[in-house]
Each structure stands twice: as structure tokens, then as C-alpha cells.
Design a protein around this motif. Structure first.
Motif, PDB file in Angstrom:
ATOM      1  N   ALA A  71       0.823  -1.208   0.000  1.00  0.00           N
ATOM      2  CA  ALA A  71       0.000   0.000   0.000  1.00  0.00           C
ATOM      3  C   ALA A  71       0.857   1.258   0.000  1.00  0.00           C
ATOM      4  O   ALA A  71       0.528   2.256  -0.656  1.00  0.00           O
ATOM      5  CB  ALA A  71      -0.926  -0.003   1.214  1.00  0.00           C
ATOM      6  N   PHE A  72       1.987   1.217   0.711  1.00  0.00           N
ATOM      7  CA  PHE A  72       2.881   2.374   0.724  1.00  0.00           C
ATOM      8  C   PHE A  72       3.514   2.588  -0.644  1.00  0.00           C
ATOM      9  O   PHE A  72       3.513   3.708  -1.186  1.00  0.00           O
ATOM     10  CB  PHE A  72       3.972   2.183   1.771  1.00  0.00           C
ATOM     11  CG  PHE A  72       4.976   3.311   1.805  1.00  0.00           C
ATOM     12  CD1 PHE A  72       4.643   4.526   2.358  1.00  0.00           C
ATOM     13  CD2 PHE A  72       6.246   3.139   1.263  1.00  0.00           C
ATOM     14  CE1 PHE A  72       5.559   5.582   2.376  1.00  0.00           C
ATOM     15  CE2 PHE A  72       7.168   4.177   1.278  1.00  0.00           C
ATOM     16  CZ  PHE A  72       6.818   5.401   1.837  1.00  0.00           C
ATOM     17  N   ASP A  73       4.035   1.521  -1.213  1.00  0.00           N
ATOM     18  CA  ASP A  73       4.767   1.635  -2.474  1.00  0.00           C
ATOM     19  C   ASP A  73       3.864   2.000  -3.649  1.00  0.00           C
ATOM     20  O   ASP A  73       4.295   2.705  -4.581  1.00  0.00           O
ATOM     21  CB  ASP A  73       5.485   0.320  -2.788  1.00  0.00           C
ATOM     22  CG  ASP A  73       6.679   0.066  -1.875  1.00  0.00           C
ATOM     23  OD1 ASP A  73       7.168   1.034  -1.252  1.00  0.00           O
ATOM     24  OD2 ASP A  73       7.110  -1.107  -1.784  1.00  0.00           O
ATOM     25  N   THR A  74       2.622   1.531  -3.640  1.00  0.00           N
ATOM     26  CA  THR A  74       1.772   1.657  -4.830  1.00  0.00           C
ATOM     27  C   THR A  74       0.700   2.724  -4.728  1.00  0.00           C
ATOM     28  O   THR A  74       0.187   3.173  -5.763  1.00  0.00           O
ATOM     29  CB  THR A  74       1.085   0.319  -5.140  1.00  0.00           C
ATOM     30  OG1 THR A  74       0.209  -0.038  -4.057  1.00  0.00           O
ATOM     31  CG2 THR A  74       2.113  -0.789  -5.344  1.00  0.00           C
ATOM     32  N   ALA A 184       1.427  12.114   7.067  1.00  0.00           N
ATOM     33  CA  ALA A 184       2.738  12.215   6.429  1.00  0.00           C
ATOM     34  C   ALA A 184       2.864  11.336   5.202  1.00  0.00           C
ATOM     35  O   ALA A 184       3.802  11.498   4.417  1.00  0.00           O
ATOM     36  CB  ALA A 184       3.835  11.857   7.437  1.00  0.00           C
ATOM     37  N   GLY A 185       1.938  10.377   5.030  1.00  0.00           N
ATOM     38  CA  GLY A 185       2.003   9.477   3.887  1.00  0.00           C
ATOM     39  C   GLY A 185       2.535   8.100   4.217  1.00  0.00           C
ATOM     40  O   GLY A 185       2.866   7.326   3.321  1.00  0.00           O
ATOM     41  N   CYS A 186       2.629   7.776   5.516  1.00  0.00           N
ATOM     42  CA  CYS A 186       3.099   6.460   5.940  1.00  0.00           C
ATOM     43  C   CYS A 186       1.942   5.468   6.014  1.00  0.00           C
ATOM     44  O   CYS A 186       0.781   5.859   6.103  1.00  0.00           O
ATOM     45  CB  CYS A 186       3.752   6.547   7.319  1.00  0.00           C
ATOM     46  SG  CYS A 186       5.212   7.591   7.395  1.00  0.00           S
ATOM     47  N   THR A 187       2.278   4.185   6.018  1.00  0.00           N
ATOM     48  CA  THR A 187       1.299   3.141   6.283  1.00  0.00           C
ATOM     49  C   THR A 187       1.550   2.551   7.668  1.00  0.00           C
ATOM     50  O   THR A 187       2.595   2.795   8.278  1.00  0.00           O
ATOM     51  CB  THR A 187       1.350   2.041   5.213  1.00  0.00           C
ATOM     52  OG1 THR A 187       2.685   1.530   5.117  1.00  0.00           O
ATOM     53  CG2 THR A 187       0.918   2.600   3.866  1.00  0.00           C
ATOM     54  N   ILE A 188       0.591   1.762   8.149  1.00  0.00           N
ATOM     55  CA  ILE A 188       0.556   1.382   9.565  1.00  0.00           C
ATOM     56  C   ILE A 188       0.334  -0.116   9.722  1.00  0.00           C
ATOM     57  O   ILE A 188      -0.514  -0.711   9.041  1.00  0.00           O
ATOM     58  CB  ILE A 188      -0.593   2.126  10.279  1.00  0.00           C
ATOM     59  CG1 ILE A 188      -0.281   3.621  10.388  1.00  0.00           C
ATOM     60  CG2 ILE A 188      -0.886   1.529  11.649  1.00  0.00           C
ATOM     61  CD1 ILE A 188      -1.490   4.453  10.756  1.00  0.00           C
ATOM     62  N   VAL A 189       1.088  -0.726  10.646  1.00  0.00           N
ATOM     63  CA  VAL A 189       0.741  -2.017  11.223  1.00  0.00           C
ATOM     64  C   VAL A 189       0.712  -1.817  12.729  1.00  0.00           C
ATOM     65  O   VAL A 189       1.724  -1.433  13.328  1.00  0.00           O
ATOM     66  CB  VAL A 189       1.744  -3.122  10.853  1.00  0.00           C
ATOM     67  CG1 VAL A 189       1.319  -4.439  11.506  1.00  0.00           C
ATOM     68  CG2 VAL A 189       1.848  -3.283   9.348  1.00  0.00           C
ATOM     69  N   ALA A 190      -0.435  -2.053  13.334  1.00  0.00           N
ATOM     70  CA  ALA A 190      -0.597  -1.802  14.766  1.00  0.00           C
ATOM     71  C   ALA A 190      -0.808  -3.104  15.520  1.00  0.00           C
ATOM     72  O   ALA A 190      -1.451  -4.037  15.028  1.00  0.00           O
ATOM     73  CB  ALA A 190      -1.781  -0.878  15.010  1.00  0.00           C
ATOM     74  N   PRO A 213      -7.190   3.535   1.610  1.00  0.00           N
ATOM     75  CA  PRO A 213      -7.032   2.370   0.729  1.00  0.00           C
ATOM     76  C   PRO A 213      -6.684   1.098   1.503  1.00  0.00           C
ATOM     77  O   PRO A 213      -6.161   1.147   2.621  1.00  0.00           O
ATOM     78  CB  PRO A 213      -5.877   2.783  -0.191  1.00  0.00           C
ATOM     79  CG  PRO A 213      -5.869   4.276  -0.157  1.00  0.00           C
ATOM     80  CD  PRO A 213      -6.292   4.646   1.231  1.00  0.00           C
ATOM     81  N   GLU A 214      -6.955  -0.037   0.903  1.00  0.00           N
ATOM     82  CA  GLU A 214      -6.630  -1.325   1.501  1.00  0.00           C
ATOM     83  C   GLU A 214      -5.146  -1.401   1.853  1.00  0.00           C
ATOM     84  O   GLU A 214      -4.290  -1.003   1.066  1.00  0.00           O
ATOM     85  CB  GLU A 214      -6.970  -2.461   0.530  1.00  0.00           C
ATOM     86  CG  GLU A 214      -8.443  -2.624   0.246  1.00  0.00           C
ATOM     87  CD  GLU A 214      -8.703  -3.739  -0.745  1.00  0.00           C
ATOM     88  OE1 GLU A 214      -7.739  -4.447  -1.121  1.00  0.00           O
ATOM     89  OE2 GLU A 214      -9.867  -3.907  -1.155  1.00  0.00           O
ATOM     90  N   GLY A 215      -4.882  -1.905   3.041  1.00  0.00           N
ATOM     91  CA  GLY A 215      -3.501  -2.139   3.446  1.00  0.00           C
ATOM     92  C   GLY A 215      -2.804  -0.960   4.092  1.00  0.00           C
ATOM     93  O   GLY A 215      -1.726  -1.126   4.655  1.00  0.00           O
TER      94      GLY A 215
END
Length: 497
Positions: A71-74, A184-190, A213-215
Motif C-alpha cells: 500500500a505504501f509503495d503503490t 505524512a504518507g506512511c502506512t501502519i501495522v498496529a 485504501p486497503e492495506g
């Protein structure tokens, strides 16, 4: 409150809630892994389980991290800041629309009073509102390099971020990390605490419904050993935000060191509340009570040490004791003054401190014992406690108890109060009560802590940077500094002439 009342009635009738999520939240949906392992979640107010949740594994963490990396890369890092802002604004609105559900679930999971949980949910909504407004204002700088050059910086999102969420403020801590990371545009795993898994799952679902978005935001539940450790050691995680104990913080730092992963650590506290003779007495008494007994003292920034000037000590402590004895204990859904502590294990830890204090001859002027909900005879409760005239070398003045226990230290004057305030391994926050603003600001400069409150404990909000010094950790959350924590600064210099 009508929805909250319906949920409370459902819980009292059935012992659970039908709207609780099942499974991890990965790729925009709740999913139950093939291993189908589960754990019990307990209601601290009754000391009984009220639901089950998924006990994750390293394989679940791997799946969630891979999802967030895709999700971050795309998608997410290249999503326009204004669109990220709109999604966060919608998320804020959805949190408020689901206020009652989130607050009741938070109360059942953590034990805190319902009105406190509602305040936490409103604060979570405010966090998303605040960082929604910052998405398109994250600007770099330019450098004056002369007529033949142009130089500037840009802020880039750091990447996949891991969030280890504690059990004392589950939705608050999740929101203060999720919102700036997403802005900031980061994605998350909590990974929420195993004692309080549900509001992080509900929050992730609301974020997806708001348009994430998903992911982009994945949540995996389970124990620290089986999910938290694999997450913090994962080589594809770029940043870790951890809130918890010093001991676990050390473990997280060691894991992060292997891949040189960035970390923000918010650890323990033993925060002083300095009360000088010229204070507004009512303001100070109320402030001290709130600082230690909110959430049954289970707050990293709780004002757990009263450092009071000798000339007002006797009358002030007498008033504190009288008002502490009048506090009502009870199940969080009944909106007591003080709710239960979160677990049987933690109750035993608190009681151990007071057992040792009694053995040492400490002056326990009120409280000091395990108790129960007076209405039901159930639950994990500890009496609101005050221990007077504690020496600076006593463990009650040095170690984080993380419960409704106030330690009193007596100061000769303001200079002595400053010395006592700083004689501690922690440096998270401090409070000051005085009518002399010059004296207040001299003390504020002198106290080694990340945040200082003057004449109102817990003053401020999401706008104010928060974090500690010394063994309270490093890095800052909240405010614009919290946003920069999730960014990499890139400098660019070009010859143009």
C-alpha cells in the motif's frame, strides 16, 4: 447517550456485545487466520471475560507488514496531501458518529469510567481533525546559497510504521500515532495490547470506511511475545512508535537496532506536582486529585508525586485525604470517580508496593489495600491511596506504581522542590501550582521533563508536543513535531549558473 444506554443494557443482559469485531484487520477487512487461535478479553470491573479475540502469530504479522508495504509503495505515499486530508477529516467525523460504541467498548476493555472513555474518543476524533489540517502544510525550507545555486528540503514519509499500543489509553494512543503517520504518507501495522484489543480494530475499520485504501492501516491482535516482538523486529518496518514500560522499551530498542529502524519511545513516569505556598488552594487540591486518580492512576504522565512546600503541608494533605476518602469506586459503566485497575496481575503489582511500604513503616494516611466494587463485590480495585512524608530514596518516590497511589514529599522552599522534582530517573511531565508566574517559569525551565503544566494538570491537547526525557524515553508525539517524526528530510542543492 441513548446508544450507550442500549449497549450497556445489552452487555448487562448478555455479558457481551454483538458489535465486537472478530479477527485481524488486514487489507481493508476483518479476517480470521487459518490457525483460528483466540484469547479472552476481560472486563476489569467484574473480573470476568466478556469476549474473545484472535491470538496472532508471526505469520499474521508478516502478512500485515507485506500488505502495508504494498500500500505504501503503490498508493499511499503518492496520494495527494489534500486527499489524505479529506480522508482524515471523514475519519474524525466517523469516530464522533460512533462515539457511544467506541466509549462503551473502551470501558469494558480497559475498565476506565465511561465519561473518561468518551473524552478519549473525542480526543481521538480531534487528533484526526488536527492532522487532517496539517497534511497539505508539511513544507520544506529553502537555503540561501547564492545566485548560482538553489537549495531546498522536502519531507518524505518514512514508510511502513509499527505502532505498539498500551492498555491504559488504547484509542487515544492509537489515534495520536495513526493520524500523523497517515498525514505524512506512511502506512501502519498496529499491535494493540492483549488486554485491550477492540478499539484499535474498530478504528482501523472506520478509517477504511472513511476512504483509506486497503492495506494502509492493518491491525494484528495477540500477545507481545507472538505478535509484538515479530513486528518490532521485522526488517520491512521503517519506524516503530512504542508506548509502554521501560523494560519493554529496552527490548524494542534492541530489536530496532538490528536493522537500524527508527523509534519513538514513550515510556514510564514518576511525575512531580510541585505545590508552593502561594498557590490557589482549591485549584491545586483539585488538580492534584485529578492528576493521580484519573483512570485509577494508570497514566504514564500521572502526577504521582506531590512535592509540597512545608508551610502548607499539613492543611493541604488533610484536605486531600478528606476528598480522597469521599471518592466513589465502581464499574466503569456506572461512571464512578475511580474505576478498577486493568488486570489481576497489575493489581498484585500495586499491592506489592503498599505491602512493602507497610513493612517499612511508611505513613499510609488513606487507602493502601485491594478492594472491590461496593455494588457487586467483584472487580480488580485498589483503594485511592496517599502515603505521606516519603523520603527521596524510598521506592514509592522513585518507581512507577501505575495505580491510584499518591506519594507526598515535603520541600523546604521552591529551590528544594526543584531538587526533589529532578531527583528521579524519569522525566515525562511535571505540574506546578503557584500564583507567582516568574517563579512558575523558573521552575518550568529547571525541571527536567518533556512537558510542564502550570496551574492546570493535563493542560493542552493534541496541539502540544508530548514525550519524555531520561528513562521516560525520547522523540515527540502530538503537535507538528509529532508529524515530523514520521518524515525523512531530504536536502537538495543544485547549481543553476
Amino acid at each position: 447517550m441513548s446508544k450507550a444506554n442500549d449497549l450497556i443494557a445489552e452487555y448487562r443482559s448478555t455479558g457481551t456485545l454483538g458489535l465486537l469485531p472478530a479477527g485481524h484487520f488486514i487489507d481493508g477487512a476483518f479476517s480470521q487466520p487459518a490457525h483460528n487461535r483466540t484469547m479472552e478479553s476481560f472486563d476489569p470491573g467484574s473480573a470476568t471475560p466478556f469476549a474473545r479475540f484472535t491470538a496472532g502469530t508471526k505469520e499474521d504479522i508478516d502478512q500485515a507488514v507485506a500488505s502495508s508495504r504494498r500500500a505504501f509503495d503503490t498508493v499511499w505515499r503518492d496520494t495527494a496531501p489534500v486527499e489524505r486530508s479529506r480522508i482524515l477529516q471523514r475519519a474524525s467525523a466517523l469516530i464522533l458518529e460512533n462515539l457511544d460504541l467506541l466509549a462503551v467498548v473502551e470501558t469494558l476493555d480497559s475498565g476506565k469510567a465511561l465519561q473518561e472513555a468518551m473524552g478519549d474518543v473525542r480526543g481521538a476524533a480531534r487528533a484526526f481533525e488536527y492532522y487532517a489540517g496539517a497534511c497539505d502544510k508539511l513544507q520544506g525550507d529553502s537555503f540561501p546559497l547564492g545566485p548560482d545555486y538553489v537549495g531546498y528540503t522536502i519531507h518524505e514519509p518514512v514508510g511502513v510504521t509499527a505502532h505498539i499500543i498500551p492498555w491504559n489509553f488504547p484509542i487515544s494512543t492509537a489515534a495520536r500515532g495513526f493520524a500523523p503517520a497517515l498525514a505524512a504518507g506512511c502506512t501502519i501495522v498496529a499491535k494493540p495490547a492483549e488486554q485491550t484489543p477492540f478499539t484499535a480494530l474498530l478504528l482501523a475499520d472506520l478509517l477504511f470506511k472513511a476512504g483509506l485504501p486497503e492495506g494502509v492501516c492493518n491491525v494484528v491482535t495477540g500477545t507481545g511475545a507472538e505478535t509484538g516482538a515479530p513486528l518490532t523486529a521485522h526488517p520491512d518496518v521503517d519506524h516503530i512508535t512504542f508506548t509502554g514500560s521501560v523494560q519493554t522499551g529496552r527490548t524494542v530498542m534492541k530489536a530496532a537496532a538490528e536493522d537500524i529502524t527508527r523509534v519513538v519511545l514513550e515510556l514510564g513516569g514518576k511525575s512531580p506536582v510541585v505545590v508552593l505556598a502561594d498557590c490557589d488552594r482549591e485549584q491545586a487540591v483539585s488538580g492534584v486529585l485529578g492528576a493521580i486518580y484519573e483512570n485509577a492512576g494508570q497514566i504514564c504522565s500521572a502526577g504521582s508525586r506531590l512535592v509540597i512546600e512545608k508551610s502548607i503541608h499539613d492543611d493541604f494533605v488533610a484536605e486531600l485525604v478528606a476528598r480522597t476518602k469521599a471518592l466513589k469506586l465502581g464499574h466503569g459503566l456506572g461512571n464512578p470517580d475511580v474505576g478498577p485497575v486493568n488486570s489481576s496481575e497489575h493489581l498484585g503489582k500495586i499491592n506489592g508496593f503498599l505491602d512493602r511500604a507497610r513493612a517499612d513503616g511508611s505513613d499510609i494516611v488513606t487507602g493502601g489495600s485491594v478492594t472491590e466494587d461496593p455494588a457487586t463485590g467483584c472487580g480488580w480495585f485498589f483503594e485511592p491511596t496517599i502515603v505521606d512524608a516519603v523520603s527521596a530514596d524510598n521506592e514509592l518516590a522513585r518507581e512507577e506504581i501505575f495505580g491510584p497511589v499518591l506519594t507526598v514529599q515535603i520541600a523546604d522552599d521552591a529551590d528544594h522542590a526543584l531538587a526533589l522534582a529532578n531527583d528521579c530517573q524519569y522525566g515525562l511531565v511535571a505540574g506546578i501550582y503557584t500564583s507567582d508566574f516568574a517563579k512558575a517559569h523558573r521552575l518550568a525551565r529547571g525541571i527536567d521533563a518533556g512537558q510542564i503544566y502550570i496551574n492546570e494538570y493535563f493542560a493542552g491537547g493534541i496541539e502540544v508536543p508530548f514525550g519524555g526525557n531520561k528513562k521516560s524515553g525520547f522523540g515527540r508525539e502530538k503537535g507538528l513535531e509529532g508529524l515530523v517524526s514520521y518524515c525523512k528530510t531530504k536536502s537538495i542543492a543544485a547549481r543553476i549558473g
